[in-house]
Design a protein around this motif. Structure first.
Motif, PDB file in Angstrom:
ATOM      1  N   PHE A  40       0.654  -1.761  -0.079  1.00 27.18           N
ATOM      2  CA  PHE A  40      -0.282  -0.177  -0.091  1.00 27.18           C
ATOM      3  C   PHE A  40       0.879   1.440  -0.632  1.00 27.18           C
ATOM      4  CE2 PHE A  40      -2.573  -3.615   3.211  1.00 27.18           C
ATOM      5  CZ  PHE A  40      -3.184  -3.723   1.432  1.00 27.18           C
ATOM      6  N   PRO A  41       0.540   2.292  -0.332  1.00 28.97           N
ATOM      7  CA  PRO A  41       1.231   3.700  -0.628  1.00 28.97           C
ATOM      8  C   PRO A  41       1.453   4.194   1.031  1.00 28.97           C
ATOM      9  CG  PRO A  41      -0.564   3.397  -2.200  1.00 28.97           C
ATOM     10  CD  PRO A  41      -0.725   2.351  -1.763  1.00 28.97           C
ATOM     11  N   CYS A  42       2.941   4.415   1.471  1.00 32.19           N
ATOM     12  CA  CYS A  42       2.729   5.283   2.366  1.00 32.19           C
ATOM     13  C   CYS A  42       2.570   6.827   2.496  1.00 32.19           C
ATOM     14  CB  CYS A  42       4.123   4.827   2.644  1.00 32.19           C
ATOM     15  SG  CYS A  42       3.988   4.809   5.114  1.00 32.19           S
ATOM     16  N   ARG A  43       1.865   6.858   3.225  1.00 35.92           N
ATOM     17  CA  ARG A  43       1.901   8.490   3.266  1.00 35.92           C
ATOM     18  C   ARG A  43       2.558   9.669   4.673  1.00 35.92           C
ATOM     19  NH1 ARG A  43      -3.921  11.137   2.526  1.00 35.92           N
ATOM     20  NH2 ARG A  43      -4.076   9.718   0.946  1.00 35.92           N
ATOM     21  N   LEU A  44       2.766   8.672   5.102  1.00 30.50           N
ATOM     22  CA  LEU A  44       3.389   8.974   6.322  1.00 30.50           C
ATOM     23  C   LEU A  44       3.798   7.904   6.848  1.00 30.50           C
ATOM     24  CD1 LEU A  44       4.606  11.596   8.467  1.00 30.50           C
ATOM     25  CD2 LEU A  44       2.197  10.935   9.608  1.00 30.50           C
ATOM     26  N   LEU A  45       5.900   8.045   7.653  1.00 29.64           N
ATOM     27  CA  LEU A  45       6.413   6.975   8.426  1.00 29.64           C
ATOM     28  C   LEU A  45       7.025   7.621   8.846  1.00 29.64           C
ATOM     29  CD1 LEU A  45       7.506   4.222   6.973  1.00 29.64           C
ATOM     30  CD2 LEU A  45       9.412   5.493   8.574  1.00 29.64           C
ATOM     31  N   ILE A  46       6.462   7.230  10.943  1.00 27.94           N
ATOM     32  CA  ILE A  46       7.513   8.377  11.361  1.00 27.94           C
ATOM     33  C   ILE A  46       8.215   6.646  12.563  1.00 27.94           C
ATOM     34  CG2 ILE A  46       5.852  10.176  11.416  1.00 27.94           C
ATOM     35  CD1 ILE A  46       5.275   8.806  14.539  1.00 27.94           C
ATOM     36  N   ALA A  47       9.755   7.016  12.503  1.00 31.41           N
ATOM     37  CA  ALA A  47      10.104   5.880  12.930  1.00 31.41           C
ATOM     38  C   ALA A  47      11.511   6.291  14.110  1.00 31.41           C
ATOM     39  CB  ALA A  47      10.899   5.008  12.530  1.00 31.41           C
ATOM     40  N   THR A  48      12.370   5.397  14.447  1.00 34.24           N
ATOM     41  CA  THR A  48      13.390   5.617  14.926  1.00 34.24           C
ATOM     42  C   THR A  48      14.594   5.623  14.472  1.00 34.24           C
ATOM     43  OG1 THR A  48      14.002   3.566  16.189  1.00 34.24           O
ATOM     44  CG2 THR A  48      12.242   4.813  17.673  1.00 34.24           C
ATOM     45  N   SER A  49      16.288   6.203  15.040  1.00 33.28           N
ATOM     46  CA  SER A  49      16.778   6.319  14.371  1.00 33.28           C
ATOM     47  C   SER A  49      17.332   4.763  13.719  1.00 33.28           C
ATOM     48  CB  SER A  49      18.636   7.237  14.786  1.00 33.28           C
ATOM     49  OG  SER A  49      18.480   6.845  15.842  1.00 33.28           O
ATOM     50  N   ASN A  50      17.378   4.029  15.140  1.00 34.19           N
ATOM     51  CA  ASN A  50      17.129   2.775  15.199  1.00 34.19           C
ATOM     52  C   ASN A  50      17.136   2.050  14.346  1.00 34.19           C
ATOM     53  OD1 ASN A  50      19.458   2.669  17.196  1.00 34.19           O
ATOM     54  ND2 ASN A  50      18.006   2.375  18.814  1.00 34.19           N
ATOM     55  N   TRP A  51      15.622   2.243  13.686  1.00 33.79           N
ATOM     56  CA  TRP A  51      14.738   1.469  12.622  1.00 33.79           C
ATOM     57  C   TRP A  51      14.988   1.819  11.192  1.00 33.79           C
ATOM     58  CZ3 TRP A  51      11.422   2.366   8.455  1.00 33.79           C
ATOM     59  CH2 TRP A  51      10.627   1.924   8.115  1.00 33.79           C
ATOM     60  N   PHE A  52      15.491   3.132  11.204  1.00 38.06           N
ATOM     61  CA  PHE A  52      15.974   3.813   9.688  1.00 38.06           C
ATOM     62  C   PHE A  52      17.289   3.055   9.108  1.00 38.06           C
ATOM     63  CE2 PHE A  52      13.014   7.817  10.302  1.00 38.06           C
ATOM     64  CZ  PHE A  52      11.676   7.234   9.313  1.00 38.06           C
ATOM     65  N   LYS A  53      18.119   2.862  10.348  1.00 35.58           N
ATOM     66  CA  LYS A  53      19.675   2.080   9.949  1.00 35.58           C
ATOM     67  C   LYS A  53      19.269   0.991   9.311  1.00 35.58           C
ATOM     68  CE  LYS A  53      22.023   4.550  13.788  1.00 35.58           C
ATOM     69  NZ  LYS A  53      22.491   4.388  14.872  1.00 35.58           N
ATOM     70  N   THR A  54      18.220   0.219   9.533  1.00 37.96           N
ATOM     71  CA  THR A  54      17.910  -1.066   9.237  1.00 37.96           C
ATOM     72  C   THR A  54      16.815  -1.464   8.194  1.00 37.96           C
ATOM     73  OG1 THR A  54      16.536  -1.500  10.982  1.00 37.96           O
ATOM     74  CG2 THR A  54      18.775  -2.194  10.932  1.00 37.96           C
TER      75      THR A  54
END
Length: 251
Positions: A40-54
């Motif tokens: 599904f198209p993702c309109r907004l994604l918020i995450a911690t730095s640890n999540w973005f690293k992986t």
């Protein structure tokens, strides 16, 4: 930095009216968001730095790195898990023809969001790709429902429609339902295609739909002469029924 307006927007999506206006839904957690990304198209994604690293290759209309504290303020869950996403609701064509060639589920006013989410997860496990829901059935995009699906929304299509109209248009198609006066499911012939109707938590299958069901089934307690609970939870009953249908297909 996560703005107050963004947090307010995410919390507003707890309301069905707002989800319908925006045509979006919220999903949280590493596994669930991971399962839905790409489907599904993702309109907004918020995450911690640890999540973005992986998760380097993730794409979304808007991505915001947040602290765990900010995520907690935005989250709709008691225990936030690194990532929250707002996805666009899918739009599916309603094609009753799939019932002629595959096994499908119909839900008649199943009202508990957790039950609905669990049934969608069960359908995914048993290879059922279409669920037809009455207007009185819980909203599939309720955050509690979405979380309970554990990602099965990526593979199971949910259709809201008039069940009497849908079933009334089916000809020479087995339509199953569970009733206390039905035939014991383990002794009945079961088809590899058709429609299985599951009813409301308290009232069961409505009278209007019962008239359209041509195969009444019963899940017996054991031993039958023993006093037991009055009925099974609808999600558990769905699991028993779907398991028996699929067991018949084993070599």
């Amino acid at each position: 930095m996560l703005s107050k307006n963004k947090i307010k927007y995410i919390h507003s999506l707890e309301l069905k009216k707002k989800r319908k206006e925006e045509q979006v839904f919220v999903a949280e957690g590493h596994k669930l968001v991971g399962d839905l990304l790409g489907h599904f198209p993702c309109r907004l994604l918020i995450a911690t730095s640890n999540w973005f690293k992986t998760n380097h290759s993730v794409t979304a209309n808007e991505m915001i790195e947040v602290t765990q504290e900010e995520l907690s303020r935005a989250s709709l869950q008691k225990t936030p898990q690194e990532v929250l996403a707002v996805f666009v609701q899918p739009s599916y064509d309603l094609n009753p023809e799939v019932i002629k060639s595959s096994l499908c589920l119909a839900l008649d006013d199943v009202q508990d969001p957790g039950n609905l989410g669990t049934i969608i997860r069960l359908a995914d496990w048993f290879g059922i790709e279409h669920i037809f829901c009455s207007a009185g059935t819980a909203d599939v995009y309720n955050p509690k429902t979405v979380q309970a699906t554990m990602g099965a929304l990526a593979r199971v299509k949910i259709h809201y429609c008039s069940l009497p109209q849908l079933i009334g248009e089916l000809t020479d198609i087995p339509v199953y339902g569970t009733f206390l006066n039905g035939n014991i499911i383990y002794a009945e012939p079961l088809s590899a295609h058709g429609l299985i109707v599951m009813g409301n938590e308290g009232k069961g299958i409505s009278t209007d739909i019962e008239k359209l069901i041509n195969k009444k089934l019963y899940i017996p307690n054991y031993p039958q002469e023993r006093e037991s609970s009055e009925s099974l939870n609808v999600a558990i009953a769905t699991a028993v029924v779907c398991s028996e249908f699929r067991r018949r297909l084993l070599p």
